[in-house]
Design a protein around this motif. Structure first.
Motif, PDB file in Angstrom:
ATOM      1  N   ARG A  62     -56.967 -11.765  -9.394  1.00  0.00           N
ATOM      2  CA  ARG A  62     -57.296 -12.195 -10.744  1.00  0.00           C
ATOM      3  C   ARG A  62     -56.575 -11.355 -11.794  1.00  0.00           C
ATOM      4  NH1 ARG A  62     -63.898 -13.020 -10.225  1.00  0.00           N
ATOM      5  NH2 ARG A  62     -63.829 -14.578  -8.546  1.00  0.00           N
ATOM      6  N   ARG A  63     -56.313 -10.115 -11.485  1.00  0.00           N
ATOM      7  CA  ARG A  63     -55.643  -9.232 -12.429  1.00  0.00           C
ATOM      8  C   ARG A  63     -54.180  -9.052 -12.029  1.00  0.00           C
ATOM      9  NH1 ARG A  63     -60.478  -6.574 -11.139  1.00  0.00           N
ATOM     10  NH2 ARG A  63     -61.983  -6.409 -12.850  1.00  0.00           N
ATOM     11  N   ARG A  64     -53.382  -8.588 -12.984  1.00  0.00           N
ATOM     12  CA  ARG A  64     -52.008  -8.186 -12.673  1.00  0.00           C
ATOM     13  C   ARG A  64     -52.086  -6.851 -11.944  1.00  0.00           C
ATOM     14  NH1 ARG A  64     -47.859  -7.773 -17.089  1.00  0.00           N
ATOM     15  NH2 ARG A  64     -46.485  -7.915 -15.266  1.00  0.00           N
ATOM     16  N   THR A  65     -51.773  -6.868 -10.660  1.00  0.00           N
ATOM     17  CA  THR A  65     -52.080  -5.752  -9.776  1.00  0.00           C
ATOM     18  C   THR A  65     -50.815  -5.213  -9.114  1.00  0.00           C
ATOM     19  OG1 THR A  65     -54.284  -6.644  -9.333  1.00  0.00           O
ATOM     20  CG2 THR A  65     -53.436  -5.028  -7.768  1.00  0.00           C
ATOM     21  N   VAL A  66     -50.792  -3.901  -8.932  1.00  0.00           N
ATOM     22  CA  VAL A  66     -49.779  -3.204  -8.149  1.00  0.00           C
ATOM     23  C   VAL A  66     -50.483  -2.564  -6.956  1.00  0.00           C
ATOM     24  CG1 VAL A  66     -48.022  -1.395  -8.134  1.00  0.00           C
ATOM     25  CG2 VAL A  66     -48.389  -2.757 -10.189  1.00  0.00           C
ATOM     26  N   ALA A  67     -49.911  -2.693  -5.762  1.00  0.00           N
ATOM     27  CA  ALA A  67     -50.515  -2.149  -4.549  1.00  0.00           C
ATOM     28  C   ALA A  67     -49.535  -1.204  -3.873  1.00  0.00           C
ATOM     29  CB  ALA A  67     -50.914  -3.264  -3.589  1.00  0.00           C
ATOM     30  N   ILE A  68     -49.969   0.048  -3.648  1.00  0.00           N
ATOM     31  CA  ILE A  68     -49.139   1.029  -2.943  1.00  0.00           C
ATOM     32  C   ILE A  68     -49.989   1.731  -1.893  1.00  0.00           C
ATOM     33  CG2 ILE A  68     -47.552   1.436  -4.855  1.00  0.00           C
ATOM     34  CD1 ILE A  68     -49.124   3.979  -5.511  1.00  0.00           C
ATOM     35  N   GLY A  69     -49.385   2.144  -0.813  1.00  0.00           N
ATOM     36  CA  GLY A  69     -50.103   2.861   0.227  1.00  0.00           C
ATOM     37  C   GLY A  69     -49.483   2.631   1.592  1.00  0.00           C
ATOM     38  N   GLU A  70     -49.581   3.644   2.443  1.00  0.00           N
ATOM     39  CA  GLU A  70     -49.091   3.533   3.816  1.00  0.00           C
ATOM     40  C   GLU A  70     -50.231   3.106   4.726  1.00  0.00           C
ATOM     41  OE1 GLU A  70     -47.313   6.350   7.415  1.00  0.00           O
ATOM     42  OE2 GLU A  70     -47.343   7.097   5.352  1.00  0.00           O
ATOM     43  N   LEU A  73     -45.895  -0.930 -18.066  1.00  0.00           N
ATOM     44  CA  LEU A  73     -45.417  -2.290 -17.857  1.00  0.00           C
ATOM     45  C   LEU A  73     -46.499  -3.339 -18.091  1.00  0.00           C
ATOM     46  CD1 LEU A  73     -43.192  -1.788 -14.657  1.00  0.00           C
ATOM     47  CD2 LEU A  73     -42.432  -2.055 -17.022  1.00  0.00           C
ATOM     48  N   GLY A  74     -47.718  -2.902 -18.390  1.00  0.00           N
ATOM     49  CA  GLY A  74     -48.778  -3.839 -18.721  1.00  0.00           C
ATOM     50  C   GLY A  74     -49.612  -4.313 -17.560  1.00  0.00           C
ATOM     51  N   TYR A  75     -49.595  -3.617 -16.427  1.00  0.00           N
ATOM     52  CA  TYR A  75     -50.434  -4.031 -15.290  1.00  0.00           C
ATOM     53  C   TYR A  75     -51.867  -3.574 -15.520  1.00  0.00           C
ATOM     54  CZ  TYR A  75     -46.370  -5.570 -12.703  1.00  0.00           C
ATOM     55  OH  TYR A  75     -45.254  -6.257 -12.302  1.00  0.00           O
ATOM     56  N   GLU A  76     -52.796  -4.382 -15.021  1.00  0.00           N
ATOM     57  CA  GLU A  76     -54.213  -4.136 -15.270  1.00  0.00           C
ATOM     58  C   GLU A  76     -54.877  -3.322 -14.170  1.00  0.00           C
ATOM     59  OE1 GLU A  76     -54.581  -8.557 -17.376  1.00  0.00           O
ATOM     60  OE2 GLU A  76     -55.790  -8.061 -15.621  1.00  0.00           O
ATOM     61  N   GLN A  77     -54.333  -3.338 -12.979  1.00  0.00           N
ATOM     62  CA  GLN A  77     -54.967  -2.657 -11.854  1.00  0.00           C
ATOM     63  C   GLN A  77     -53.895  -2.138 -10.901  1.00  0.00           C
ATOM     64  OE1 GLN A  77     -58.554  -3.733  -8.795  1.00  0.00           O
ATOM     65  NE2 GLN A  77     -56.853  -5.187  -8.815  1.00  0.00           N
ATOM     66  N   ILE A  78     -54.163  -0.968 -10.323  1.00  0.00           N
ATOM     67  CA  ILE A  78     -53.304  -0.443  -9.272  1.00  0.00           C
ATOM     68  C   ILE A  78     -54.186  -0.012  -8.105  1.00  0.00           C
ATOM     69  CG2 ILE A  78     -53.249   1.819 -10.430  1.00  0.00           C
ATOM     70  CD1 ILE A  78     -50.499   2.241  -9.070  1.00  0.00           C
ATOM     71  N   ILE A  79     -53.916  -0.580  -6.944  1.00  0.00           N
ATOM     72  CA  ILE A  79     -54.652  -0.243  -5.721  1.00  0.00           C
ATOM     73  C   ILE A  79     -53.854   0.817  -4.981  1.00  0.00           C
ATOM     74  CG2 ILE A  79     -55.637  -1.143  -3.587  1.00  0.00           C
ATOM     75  CD1 ILE A  79     -55.673  -3.909  -4.852  1.00  0.00           C
ATOM     76  N   MET A  80     -54.499   1.958  -4.733  1.00  0.00           N
ATOM     77  CA  MET A  80     -53.823   3.068  -4.077  1.00  0.00           C
ATOM     78  C   MET A  80     -54.790   3.772  -3.123  1.00  0.00           C
ATOM     79  SD  MET A  80     -53.715   6.102  -6.971  1.00  0.00           S
ATOM     80  CE  MET A  80     -52.589   5.213  -8.016  1.00  0.00           C
ATOM     81  N   PRO A  81     -54.281   4.604  -2.227  1.00  0.00           N
ATOM     82  CA  PRO A  81     -55.177   5.351  -1.325  1.00  0.00           C
ATOM     83  C   PRO A  81     -56.144   6.237  -2.099  1.00  0.00           C
ATOM     84  CG  PRO A  81     -52.917   5.409  -0.509  1.00  0.00           C
ATOM     85  CD  PRO A  81     -52.864   4.774  -1.865  1.00  0.00           C
ATOM     86  N   ALA A  82     -57.310   6.430  -1.527  1.00  0.00           N
ATOM     87  CA  ALA A  82     -58.357   7.189  -2.209  1.00  0.00           C
ATOM     88  C   ALA A  82     -57.919   8.630  -2.481  1.00  0.00           C
ATOM     89  CB  ALA A  82     -59.639   7.181  -1.368  1.00  0.00           C
ATOM     90  N   ARG A  83     -57.111   9.216  -1.589  1.00  0.00           N
ATOM     91  CA  ARG A  83     -56.658  10.586  -1.815  1.00  0.00           C
ATOM     92  C   ARG A  83     -55.799  10.682  -3.061  1.00  0.00           C
ATOM     93  NH1 ARG A  83     -55.023  13.325   4.018  1.00  0.00           N
ATOM     94  NH2 ARG A  83     -57.120  13.286   4.938  1.00  0.00           N
ATOM     95  N   ASN A  84     -54.928   9.732  -3.254  1.00  0.00           N
ATOM     96  CA  ASN A  84     -54.109   9.720  -4.460  1.00  0.00           C
ATOM     97  C   ASN A  84     -54.955   9.498  -5.700  1.00  0.00           C
ATOM     98  OD1 ASN A  84     -51.688   8.228  -2.447  1.00  0.00           O
ATOM     99  ND2 ASN A  84     -51.270  10.094  -3.563  1.00  0.00           N
ATOM    100  N   ALA A  85     -55.929   8.588  -5.609  1.00  0.00           N
ATOM    101  CA  ALA A  85     -56.789   8.305  -6.759  1.00  0.00           C
ATOM    102  C   ALA A  85     -57.636   9.521  -7.119  1.00  0.00           C
ATOM    103  CB  ALA A  85     -57.678   7.106  -6.458  1.00  0.00           C
ATOM    104  N   GLY A  86     -58.063  10.310  -6.101  1.00  0.00           N
ATOM    105  CA  GLY A  86     -58.872  11.488  -6.369  1.00  0.00           C
ATOM    106  C   GLY A  86     -58.115  12.592  -7.084  1.00  0.00           C
TER     107      GLY A  86
END
Length: 460
Positions: A389-397, A420-433
């Motif tokens: 639903r959102r403009r999303t970027v996804a990164i992670g191994e 760049l105007g993205y609304e959400q970025i999904i990343m590993p929890a360690r990076n987010a912490g």
């Protein structure tokens, strides 16, 4: 038979050499004479690349060796300077390879024209084209040229060395080394012995006279550098120019660089007037991401000093006959097979009867594993028919256990995603912490620990 080494006595205070020992040197120092052995060598020894004269070099304490001032030469092309580490280093040898017609000679002639405009003589040696052919290409990419840009259609290394002694170029280009030969060997040009010998001679030219040398090399059918590996060990920098035939984007990478990093990439666009630098590389890869479509996910990699955003497209269709097909363009095929196995095992997706096609839009081939999550979500989106639903970027191994491992430079990628105007970025929890509150601006940070959590965040 090797000549017998002669013995001399050298004063450690002033460096005076004497054929016999002296208790007191001419400088007045007592007991300062040290015995040294010097091997007599021919003055013209093409195999030798030492910095000393005809005699044997004397070892020096490393603490007393002055730091070399590696002065950079601006090529006038920002992306090329970026990959080289800031420009050409005097006395360095750079080997550039790529498929025929990809733009190697175009890139080099543009750099040569820019350096020649500053007054330094530039010698372009071609063993594949005539001087008229080089002029035709130069007229197309460099309408205004300086008289300092000199061209020589020659394949004999002895003649090339003589030309360098006459004009003392500030930049030397050899196109290509597989066409060069030295008359000291009877083998044909392009043979292992000739390529090795010519590489040694070019090394001697560059190091002795502090001339930066650019060497063009051919590639094999598999895309690897043709010729003996010894050439790669001789040079200071190994560049690879790549791109897809049906795409205008060209990527320049450094696989070896003694004077800089190997993580930088340079981006160019092939046009009728030559190669044009691409400043906003992410914008070139994200032309069709405004509309949310099934099987399309935006991911990112961090190349050198900048994040690069790209689009992963996936398509799954029922397999009609035999085994299901797995086709990957821009993604390692074995890596794709592993991600599909994790999706089937950990998320319960049935992939055995599904043909899977994955493509990196734009022709870029990312080496980083940070695109794993983008590939997995793109396949999931196509198979389930869902979009985010959102403009999303996804990164992670993606790990074999279904967990998500941290990636490098996730914080900088998040900042660029917000810009760049993205609304959400999904990343590993360690990076987010590790990210501070509000560090990514208005972009929502979704830290996930497993692939199943990433799928839920993608569907929210």
């Amino acid at each position: 038979m090797a000549k017998k080494a002669k013995t001399v006595f050298v004063c450690q205070e002033c460096g005076y050499e004497s054929p016999k020992w002296m208790g007191r040197c001419i400088c007045g120092a007592w007991d300062s004479m040290v015995e040294e052995k010097i091997q007599e060598l021919p003055e013209r020894d093409s195999r030798r690349r030492g910095s000393a004269g005809a005699g044997a070099a004397s070892p020096s304490p490393l603490t007393k060796v002055g730091s070399a001032d590696y002065q950079r030469i601006d090529t006038g092309i920002g992306e090329l300077n970026r990959v080289l580490g800031g420009g050409l280093v005097k006395g360095s040898l750079t080997l550039i390879s790529g498929e025929p017609g990809i733009g190697k000679s175009t890139l080099i002639i543009q750099a040569a024209a820019n350096i020649a405009e500053k007054g330094a003589p530039v010698l372009y040696v071609s063993g594949e084209e005539s001087e008229e052919q080089i002029k035709m290409r130069a007229d197309r990419v460099c309408p205004e040229m300086s008289d300092s840009l000199l061209v020589l259609a020659e394949t004999n290394m002895e003649n090339i060395i003589a030309a360098c002694e006459n004009i003392r170029p500030g930049f030397l280009i050899i196109d290509s080394i597989q066409t060069m030969y030295t008359q000291e060997l009877d083998s044909v040009p392009g043979s292992v012995s000739q390529v090795r010998a010519c590489g040694n001679l070019l090394m001697k030219i560059g190091k002795s006279d502090s001339i930066p040398v650019f060497i063009v090399a051919h590639v094999t059918k598999s895309g690897e550098l043709a010729g003996p590996k010894i050439v790669e060990h001789l040079v200071d920098c190994v560049l690879n120019f790549s791109g897809e035939r049906d795409h205008e984007i060209r990527i320049l990478r450094a696989y070896k660089n003694r004077f800089g990093t190997t993580s930088e990439i340079g981006a160019f666009q092939m046009e009728s007037g030559g190669l044009r630098e691409i400043q906003n590389l992410s914008g070139s890869f994200l032309e069709s991401t405004e509309e949310k479509t099934e099987g399309s996910v935006v991911t990112a990699v961090y190349e050198g000093s900048r994040p690069v955003f790209l689009e992963i497209q996936a398509l799954t269709t029922p397999a009609n006959i035999g085994f299901a097909r797995r086709t990957a363009v821009g993604i390692d095929h074995q890596r794709l097979s592993m991600i599909l196995a994790v999706l089937e095992k950990k998320l319960g997706l049935r992939m055995i009867d599904q043909d899977v096609y994955v493509n990196v839009v734009g022709g870029l081939r990312p080496d980083s594993t940070s695109v794993d999550l983008g590939v997995a979500l793109a396949v999931y989106s196509s198979l389930r028919g869902v979009t985010c639903r959102r403009r999303t970027v996804a990164i992670g191994e993606v790990g074999l256990t279904g967990d998500l491992r941290s990636v490098s430079a996730a914080e900088k990628i998040a900042l660029e995603a917000d810009r760049l105007g993205y609304e959400q970025i999904i990343m590993p929890a360690r990076n987010a912490g590790r990210m501070k509150r509000g560090e990514a601006g208005r972009c929502r940070i979704s830290g996930v620990r497993s692939l199943s959590e990433a799928v839920r965040a993608f569907g929210e």
